[in-house]
Scaffold this motif. Sequence first.
Motif, PDB file in Angstrom:
ATOM      1  N   GLU A   1       0.824  -1.219   0.000  1.00 40.36           N
ATOM      2  CA  GLU A   1       0.000   0.000   0.000  1.00 40.36           C
ATOM      3  C   GLU A   1       0.856   1.266   0.000  1.00 40.36           C
ATOM      4  O   GLU A   1       0.631   2.184  -0.803  1.00 40.36           O
ATOM      5  CB  GLU A   1      -0.939   0.015   1.210  1.00 40.36           C
TER       6      GLU A   1
ATOM      7  N   LYS B   1       1.251   9.114  -6.118  1.00 46.06           N
ATOM      8  CA  LYS B   1       1.300  10.544  -5.784  1.00 46.06           C
ATOM      9  C   LYS B   1       2.319  11.256  -6.669  1.00 46.06           C
ATOM     10  O   LYS B   1       2.063  12.360  -7.165  1.00 46.06           O
ATOM     11  CB  LYS B   1       1.645  10.723  -4.308  1.00 46.06           C
TER      12      LYS B   1
ATOM     13  N   LEU C   1      -6.180   2.404  -5.527  1.00 43.20           N
ATOM     14  CA  LEU C   1      -5.825   3.787  -5.822  1.00 43.20           C
ATOM     15  C   LEU C   1      -6.339   4.099  -7.215  1.00 43.20           C
ATOM     16  O   LEU C   1      -6.038   3.378  -8.174  1.00 43.20           O
ATOM     17  CB  LEU C   1      -4.310   3.978  -5.761  1.00 43.20           C
TER      18      LEU C   1
ATOM     19  N   HIS D   1      -7.996   7.453  -2.867  1.00 41.21           N
ATOM     20  CA  HIS D   1      -7.554   6.281  -2.114  1.00 41.21           C
ATOM     21  C   HIS D   1      -8.797   5.582  -1.571  1.00 41.21           C
ATOM     22  O   HIS D   1      -9.420   6.044  -0.610  1.00 41.21           O
ATOM     23  CB  HIS D   1      -6.636   6.724  -0.966  1.00 41.21           C
TER      24      HIS D   1
ATOM     25  N   LEU E   1       0.983   4.000  -3.000  1.00 40.09           N
ATOM     26  CA  LEU E   1       0.501   5.354  -2.755  1.00 40.09           C
ATOM     27  C   LEU E   1       1.569   6.386  -3.093  1.00 40.09           C
ATOM     28  O   LEU E   1       1.286   7.396  -3.761  1.00 40.09           O
ATOM     29  CB  LEU E   1       0.061   5.485  -1.290  1.00 40.09           C
TER      30      LEU E   1
END
Length: 248
Positions: free
Chosen positions: A136, A144, A162, A157, A140
């Motif tokens: 995760e 980003k 995602l 999220h 993430l």
Amino acid sequence: MRTLPKLLPDRSALFLDFDGTLADLAQRPDAVQIPPTLVALLNSLQERLDGALALITGRAREDLEPMLASPWPWPAAFEHGGVRLSYQGHATTARPEGLSRAIAAAQHLVERHGGLLLERKQTSMALHYRLAPSLETLCLSTMKRAVAGSPDLQLLHGKAVLEVKPTRVSKGSAIEAFMKEAPFAGRVPVFAGDDVTDEAGFAVVQRLGGECIKVGEGSTRARHRCPNPEALRTWLADSLLTTHNTEP
């Protein structure tokens, strides 16, 4: 927070999320099981509401048609509103700048790590890590960076996923557009959803004086809640039967 409303109002405009709302979540999107009575229930609800029913989902139309119905019979907002199909059958699409870069970053992760799944869509993408929850943080941070500097892209999220979608569209903006069109205009909106991506829809519906239902656990702005998709389907079916039984 209250439980489900007693009945679905006759003058409703009904908006329904799919995954986690109408159908139970699965380890993979393509493993979702469709209840055998779901299509008939949706058709009956649409008939009762004079057409004012739409699915509001992050899924692509190409994913849902094989599972539910082909040709597609209902108004819908796919890909969080990036693709919207009106009651009259008119389709609108909004593909954001920079999406290819985000897809490439997600694909790089999928190729290097097992348990990840990438969904490529017309106007958005989804990176699933339900089978690899330890990834995760990596997923993430990677996504980003992929959307940084791209004002046309928004990173969401959700539940072990995602999603990258156009900034200017959301489930809320899709519902708002439907509410300006026949047969939804002039009705009371009702929206059921289960995830953070549905909160924008909840905000719009409650601003328009409607009712929202959160399916499952988690914080929400919705005023109503039910425990799972089965409970929501039962409520929808009961509302349909009760209304039919009370007609003269």
